[in-house]
Motif scaffolding. Structure first.
Motif, PDB file in Angstrom:
ATOM      1  N   CYS A   6       0.846  -1.185   0.000  1.00  0.00           N
ATOM      2  CA  CYS A   6       0.000   0.000   0.000  1.00  0.00           C
ATOM      3  C   CYS A   6       0.889   1.246   0.000  1.00  0.00           C
ATOM      4  O   CYS A   6       2.106   1.165   0.186  1.00  0.00           O
ATOM      5  CB  CYS A   6      -0.958  -0.010   1.187  1.00  0.00           C
ATOM      6  SG  CYS A   6      -0.143   0.186   2.777  1.00  0.00           S
ATOM      7  N   PHE A   7       0.268   2.387  -0.170  1.00  0.00           N
ATOM      8  CA  PHE A   7       0.978   3.663  -0.234  1.00  0.00           C
ATOM      9  C   PHE A   7       1.892   3.857   0.970  1.00  0.00           C
ATOM     10  O   PHE A   7       3.058   4.224   0.835  1.00  0.00           O
ATOM     11  CB  PHE A   7      -0.054   4.799  -0.315  1.00  0.00           C
ATOM     12  CG  PHE A   7       0.540   6.164  -0.316  1.00  0.00           C
ATOM     13  CD1 PHE A   7       0.933   6.755  -1.501  1.00  0.00           C
ATOM     14  CD2 PHE A   7       0.701   6.874   0.865  1.00  0.00           C
ATOM     15  CE1 PHE A   7       1.483   8.018  -1.512  1.00  0.00           C
ATOM     16  CE2 PHE A   7       1.254   8.139   0.870  1.00  0.00           C
ATOM     17  CZ  PHE A   7       1.644   8.717  -0.323  1.00  0.00           C
ATOM     18  N   GLY A  21     -10.835  -1.632   0.445  1.00  0.00           N
ATOM     19  CA  GLY A  21     -11.330  -0.746   1.492  1.00  0.00           C
ATOM     20  C   GLY A  21     -10.834   0.659   1.230  1.00  0.00           C
ATOM     21  O   GLY A  21     -11.025   1.207   0.148  1.00  0.00           O
ATOM     22  N   SER A  22     -10.173   1.256   2.194  1.00  0.00           N
ATOM     23  CA  SER A  22      -9.639   2.608   2.012  1.00  0.00           C
ATOM     24  C   SER A  22      -8.181   2.594   1.564  1.00  0.00           C
ATOM     25  O   SER A  22      -7.561   3.643   1.418  1.00  0.00           O
ATOM     26  CB  SER A  22      -9.773   3.402   3.309  1.00  0.00           C
ATOM     27  OG  SER A  22      -9.040   2.788   4.346  1.00  0.00           O
ATOM     28  N   PHE A  23      -7.622   1.414   1.343  1.00  0.00           N
ATOM     29  CA  PHE A  23      -6.231   1.287   0.920  1.00  0.00           C
ATOM     30  C   PHE A  23      -6.148   0.942  -0.559  1.00  0.00           C
ATOM     31  O   PHE A  23      -7.001   0.257  -1.098  1.00  0.00           O
ATOM     32  CB  PHE A  23      -5.514   0.182   1.706  1.00  0.00           C
ATOM     33  CG  PHE A  23      -5.364   0.496   3.157  1.00  0.00           C
ATOM     34  CD1 PHE A  23      -4.314   1.274   3.608  1.00  0.00           C
ATOM     35  CD2 PHE A  23      -6.279   0.020   4.084  1.00  0.00           C
ATOM     36  CE1 PHE A  23      -4.173   1.569   4.951  1.00  0.00           C
ATOM     37  CE2 PHE A  23      -6.150   0.301   5.430  1.00  0.00           C
ATOM     38  CZ  PHE A  23      -5.096   1.086   5.867  1.00  0.00           C
TER      39      PHE A  23
END
Length: 70
Positions: free
Chosen positions: A14-15, A49-51
């Protein structure tokens, strides 16, 4: 270049994980480069999700940047 090499070695990052491993890159700069690499097709992104998780697109890398996979 460092982002692509990192994602070639470690997939599904992820970021935040990419930023932690690169340490000296500002978040805005990292975001810009991830977008450029995604738009070019060299890396793929997948929202969970938010990732957003990133991977090297192996087919594109084999054709245009085989040194990433060595």
């Amino acid at each position: 270049m460092k982002i692509a090499l990192l994602l070639a070695k470690e997939s599904n990052l992820c970021f935040t994980a990419v930023g932690e491993r690169l340490e000296t890159v500002a978040g805005s700069t990292l975001s810009h480069h991830l977008k450029q690499l995604t738009d070019s097709g060299l890396i793929d992104s997948r929202k969970n999700g938010s990732f957003i998780h990133y991977n090297v697109n192996r087919k594109v890398a084999e054709k245009f940047a085989p040194f990433l996979l060595a």
